[in-house]
Design an enzyme around this catalytic site. Structure first.
Site, PDB file in Angstrom:
ATOM      1  N   THR A 123       0.882  -1.262  -0.037  1.00 12.79           N
ATOM      2  CA  THR A 123       0.111   0.061  -0.186  1.00 12.79           C
ATOM      3  C   THR A 123       0.925   1.403   0.011  1.00 12.79           C
ATOM      4  OG1 THR A 123      -1.472   1.377   1.323  1.00 12.79           O
ATOM      5  CG2 THR A 123      -0.159  -0.226   2.493  1.00 12.79           C
ATOM      6  N   ASP A 124       0.352   2.463  -0.411  1.00 16.92           N
ATOM      7  CA  ASP A 124       0.805   3.726  -0.627  1.00 16.92           C
ATOM      8  C   ASP A 124       1.213   4.254   1.035  1.00 16.92           C
ATOM      9  OD1 ASP A 124      -1.909   4.252   0.197  1.00 16.92           O
ATOM     10  OD2 ASP A 124      -1.890   5.815  -1.582  1.00 16.92           O
ATOM     11  N   GLU A 125       0.315   3.396   1.965  1.00 18.60           N
ATOM     12  CA  GLU A 125       0.363   4.052   3.089  1.00 18.60           C
ATOM     13  C   GLU A 125       1.504   3.762   3.982  1.00 18.60           C
ATOM     14  OE1 GLU A 125      -3.325   3.359   5.508  1.00 18.60           O
ATOM     15  OE2 GLU A 125      -4.676   3.176   3.400  1.00 18.60           O
ATOM     16  N   TYR A 149      -1.960  -0.626  11.199  1.00 13.57           N
ATOM     17  CA  TYR A 149      -1.880  -1.403   9.763  1.00 13.57           C
ATOM     18  C   TYR A 149      -0.558  -0.832   8.986  1.00 13.57           C
ATOM     19  CZ  TYR A 149      -3.359  -1.695   4.918  1.00 13.57           C
ATOM     20  OH  TYR A 149      -3.343  -1.974   3.475  1.00 13.57           O
ATOM     21  N   LYS A 153       2.188  -3.549   7.444  1.00 14.74           N
ATOM     22  CA  LYS A 153       2.357  -3.413   5.820  1.00 14.74           C
ATOM     23  C   LYS A 153       3.992  -2.974   5.436  1.00 14.74           C
ATOM     24  CE  LYS A 153       0.024  -5.090   3.056  1.00 14.74           C
ATOM     25  NZ  LYS A 153      -0.343  -6.002   2.511  1.00 14.74           N
TER      26      LYS A 153
HETATM   27  P1  NAD Z   1      -9.507  -7.438   2.262  1.00 12.99           P
HETATM   28  O1  NAD Z   1      -9.582  -7.131   3.648  1.00 12.99           O
HETATM   29  O2  NAD Z   1     -11.137  -7.277   1.400  1.00 12.99           O
HETATM   30  O3  NAD Z   1      -9.291  -9.290   2.075  1.00 12.99           O
HETATM   31  C1  NAD Z   1      -8.319  -9.781   2.866  1.00 12.99           C
HETATM   32  C2  NAD Z   1      -8.379 -11.319   2.547  1.00 12.99           C
HETATM   33  O4  NAD Z   1      -7.355 -11.887   3.229  1.00 12.99           O
HETATM   34  C3  NAD Z   1      -9.622 -11.890   3.002  1.00 12.99           C
HETATM   35  O5  NAD Z   1     -10.282 -12.506   2.402  1.00 12.99           O
HETATM   36  C4  NAD Z   1      -9.347 -12.442   4.464  1.00 12.99           C
HETATM   37  O6  NAD Z   1     -10.015 -13.601   4.845  1.00 12.99           O
HETATM   38  C5  NAD Z   1      -8.009 -12.883   4.161  1.00 12.99           C
HETATM   39  N1  NAD Z   1      -6.892 -13.178   5.406  1.00 12.99           N
HETATM   40  C6  NAD Z   1      -6.808 -12.396   6.497  1.00 12.99           C
HETATM   41  N2  NAD Z   1      -6.199 -12.965   7.299  1.00 12.99           N
HETATM   42  C7  NAD Z   1      -5.628 -14.147   6.735  1.00 12.99           C
HETATM   43  C8  NAD Z   1      -4.943 -15.268   7.125  1.00 12.99           C
HETATM   44  N3  NAD Z   1      -4.049 -15.178   8.412  1.00 12.99           N
HETATM   45  N4  NAD Z   1      -4.652 -16.271   6.481  1.00 12.99           N
HETATM   46  C9  NAD Z   1      -5.243 -16.351   5.261  1.00 12.99           C
HETATM   47  N5  NAD Z   1      -6.214 -15.538   4.817  1.00 12.99           N
HETATM   48  C10 NAD Z   1      -6.199 -14.229   5.450  1.00 12.99           C
HETATM   49  O7  NAD Z   1      -8.419  -6.595   1.757  1.00 12.99           O
HETATM   50  P2  NAD Z   1      -8.189  -6.037   0.244  1.00 12.99           P
HETATM   51  O8  NAD Z   1      -8.852  -4.779   0.195  1.00 12.99           O
HETATM   52  O9  NAD Z   1      -8.599  -6.967  -0.695  1.00 12.99           O
HETATM   53  O10 NAD Z   1      -6.671  -6.017   0.382  1.00 12.99           O
HETATM   54  C11 NAD Z   1      -5.781  -6.984  -0.478  1.00 12.99           C
HETATM   55  C12 NAD Z   1      -4.490  -6.608  -0.071  1.00 12.99           C
HETATM   56  O11 NAD Z   1      -4.342  -5.410  -0.707  1.00 12.99           O
HETATM   57  C13 NAD Z   1      -4.091  -6.296   1.211  1.00 12.99           C
HETATM   58  O12 NAD Z   1      -2.679  -6.691   1.396  1.00 12.99           O
HETATM   59  C14 NAD Z   1      -4.046  -4.769   1.553  1.00 12.99           C
HETATM   60  O13 NAD Z   1      -2.910  -4.423   2.513  1.00 12.99           O
HETATM   61  C15 NAD Z   1      -3.608  -4.217  -0.070  1.00 12.99           C
HETATM   62  N6  NAD Z   1      -4.215  -3.353  -0.262  1.00 12.99           N
HETATM   63  C16 NAD Z   1      -5.418  -2.689  -0.397  1.00 12.99           C
HETATM   64  C17 NAD Z   1      -5.881  -1.548  -0.715  1.00 12.99           C
HETATM   65  C18 NAD Z   1      -7.489  -1.103  -0.728  1.00 12.99           C
HETATM   66  O14 NAD Z   1      -7.710  -0.112  -1.168  1.00 12.99           O
HETATM   67  N7  NAD Z   1      -8.110  -2.243  -0.437  1.00 12.99           N
HETATM   68  C19 NAD Z   1      -4.924  -0.428  -1.128  1.00 12.99           C
HETATM   69  C20 NAD Z   1      -3.575  -0.678  -1.125  1.00 12.99           C
HETATM   70  C21 NAD Z   1      -3.088  -2.364  -0.750  1.00 12.99           C
HETATM   71  P1  TYD Z   2     -10.947   3.965   4.404  1.00 16.41           P
HETATM   72  O1  TYD Z   2     -11.855   3.464   3.237  1.00 16.41           O
HETATM   73  O2  TYD Z   2     -11.094   3.343   5.680  1.00 16.41           O
HETATM   74  O3  TYD Z   2      -9.389   3.658   3.748  1.00 16.41           O
HETATM   75  P2  TYD Z   2      -8.039   4.274   4.092  1.00 16.41           P
HETATM   76  O4  TYD Z   2      -8.329   4.692   5.714  1.00 16.41           O
HETATM   77  O5  TYD Z   2      -7.053   3.035   3.943  1.00 16.41           O
HETATM   78  O6  TYD Z   2      -7.596   5.341   3.423  1.00 16.41           O
HETATM   79  O7  TYD Z   2     -11.105   5.408   4.363  1.00 16.41           O
HETATM   80  C1  TYD Z   2     -10.740   6.361   3.364  1.00 16.41           C
HETATM   81  C2  TYD Z   2     -10.905   7.851   4.015  1.00 16.41           C
HETATM   82  O8  TYD Z   2     -12.324   8.110   4.351  1.00 16.41           O
HETATM   83  C3  TYD Z   2     -10.066   8.109   5.123  1.00 16.41           C
HETATM   84  O9  TYD Z   2      -9.534   9.172   5.013  1.00 16.41           O
HETATM   85  C4  TYD Z   2     -11.146   7.903   6.381  1.00 16.41           C
HETATM   86  C5  TYD Z   2     -12.319   8.430   5.720  1.00 16.41           C
HETATM   87  N1  TYD Z   2     -13.491   7.692   6.324  1.00 16.41           N
HETATM   88  C6  TYD Z   2     -14.798   8.477   6.858  1.00 16.41           C
HETATM   89  O10 TYD Z   2     -14.623   9.754   6.418  1.00 16.41           O
HETATM   90  N2  TYD Z   2     -15.592   7.902   7.289  1.00 16.41           N
HETATM   91  C7  TYD Z   2     -15.670   6.607   7.205  1.00 16.41           C
HETATM   92  O11 TYD Z   2     -16.867   6.077   7.532  1.00 16.41           O
HETATM   93  C8  TYD Z   2     -14.561   5.760   6.859  1.00 16.41           C
HETATM   94  C9  TYD Z   2     -14.824   4.198   6.935  1.00 16.41           C
HETATM   95  C10 TYD Z   2     -13.765   6.344   6.215  1.00 16.41           C
END
Ligand code: NAD
Ligand code: TYD
Length: 334
Positions: A123-125, A149, A153
């Protein structure tokens, strides 16, 4: 090619599995997922009967199981993680266990089973946060994570690079911005806002809603991962961004307009998130120049499609919100 996808029942992982099965008719996928609250096999109902797809319910921290699964594949695409910042603020132990230890277990298994190709989704975070006028993060930006988080990561990224430097494990890493699209869990801002409005509830806006995220449609993220997996340079990191920089309030306003509501009727300002990162953005010049990738979905089109998807898939998100989605595993796998 046989891929082990970890966390494939989550949001991005399930979109990636559909992408690969559709694009490569000769590829096989093993999806290993623990089915935590974020894992939803309904996301994969369409490929449930596909002979090239296998689901295994397991924990990525299970050393024996990961060795057994990795022995039988060509490459690992690692999505599994605890992914929600708010949950990590409440309690961070699971983030260390899955994101750090789980990644280390997979790296060890990849190493012991013939140095398998390993792509890590990050992630960019990990880079911390930006002010409004600061330039976007690049692959060279020093790590400065703010939340438990992003700290977990960041640690996982360091382990992935260390296995390359120390053991020459063939790795790549991608650090992407905020994804959105189908199968996005309604704990995150965009699906929470859409589903709350559809249910007649208000959208909680943290603080003043002036924080800025970069939004990347999940289909664009999947094509980027696909390219890096096949053509990325071993040992390298690629930043993946969507070129969209609205504030949280502007995103919510766009969703409200698409759903035909009035802002004052559907928003509520709530306490700000602790340590709330102000802005994220990724400079994706490297993947553009080296691999020819660029985001293709504009924010307006992506949001309109996403709103339509949630309108047409009401049962999906209602079951996620009620917990009923967890019955799918019992019905199909037990
Ligand atoms: P998500 O939370 O929707 O899915 C995570 C999955 O991992 C789930 O299916 C969960 O059951 C599984 N999981 C959790 N713990 C586990 C374990 N111990 N063993 C096996 N499986 C396990 O997440 P996502 O949004 O699909 O993100 C996927 C990846 O992308 C993550 O690594 C996250 O850090 C990264 N990422 C996500 C975003 C975003 O915007 N969603 C952005 C940047 C990076
Ligand atoms: P989120 O979807 O949780 O992603 P991330 O924290 O990884 O960026 O949140 C996106 C942005 O929205 C973040 O600045 C927090 C804000 N946010 C709200 O304002 N209200 C909400 O209920 C949630 C879940 C997030």
């Amino acid at each position: 090619m046989k891929l082990l996808v970890t966390g494939g029942a989550g949001f991005i992982g399930s979109n990636f599995i559909h992408h690969i099965l559709e694009k490569y008719p000769d590829y096989e996928i093993v999806n290993v997922d623990l089915l935590t609250y974020a894992g939803n096999l309904v996301n994969l109902a369409k490929c449930q009967d596909e002979t090239r797809y296998t689901f295994v319910k397991a924990d990525i921290c299970d050393v024996d199981k990961m060795n057994q699964l990795i022995a039988d594949v060509d490459a690992i695409v690692h999505f599994a993680a605890e992914s929600h910042v708010d949950r990590s603020i409440h309690s961070s132990a699971e983030f260390v266990r899955t994101n750090v230890i789980g990644t280390q277990v997979l790296l060890d298994a990849a190493l012991k089973n013939g140095k398998k190709r390993f792509h890590h989704i990050s992630t960019d975070e990990v880079f911390g946060h930006l002010g409004l006028d600061e330039p976007a993060f690049t692959e060279e930006t020093p790590y400065d994570p703010s939340s438990p988080y992003s700290a977990s990561k960041a640690a996982s990224d360091h382990f992935v690079r260390a296995y390359h430097r120390t053991h020459e494990l063939p790795i790549t890493i991608s650090n992407c911005t905020n994804n959105y699209g189908p199968f996005h869990h309604p704990e995150k801002l965009i699906p929470l806002a859409i589903t709350n409005i559809l249910e007649g509830k208000r959208v909680p806006i943290y603080g003043k809603g002036n924080q800025v995220r970069d939004w990347l449609h999940v289909s664009d993220h999947c094509t980027a991962i696909d390219l890096i997996l096949h053509e990325g340079k071993i040992g390298e990191t690629y930043g993946v961004g969507g070129n969209n920089q609205p504030s949280n309030l502007q995103i919510v306003q766009k969703l409200i307009a698409l759903l035909g509501k009035k802002e004052k009727d559907v928003t509520e300002y709530v306490a700000d998130r602790k340590g709330h990162d102000f802005r994220y953005d990724i400079d994706y010049t490297k993947i553009k120049d080296e691999l020819g990738w660029e985001p293709s979905v504009t924010l307006d089109k992506g949001l309109a499609d996403t709103v339509t998807w949630y309108q047409e898939n009401e049962q999906w998100w209602k079951d996620v919100k009620s917990g009923a989605y967890q019955d799918y595993y019992k019905m199909h796998y037990k």
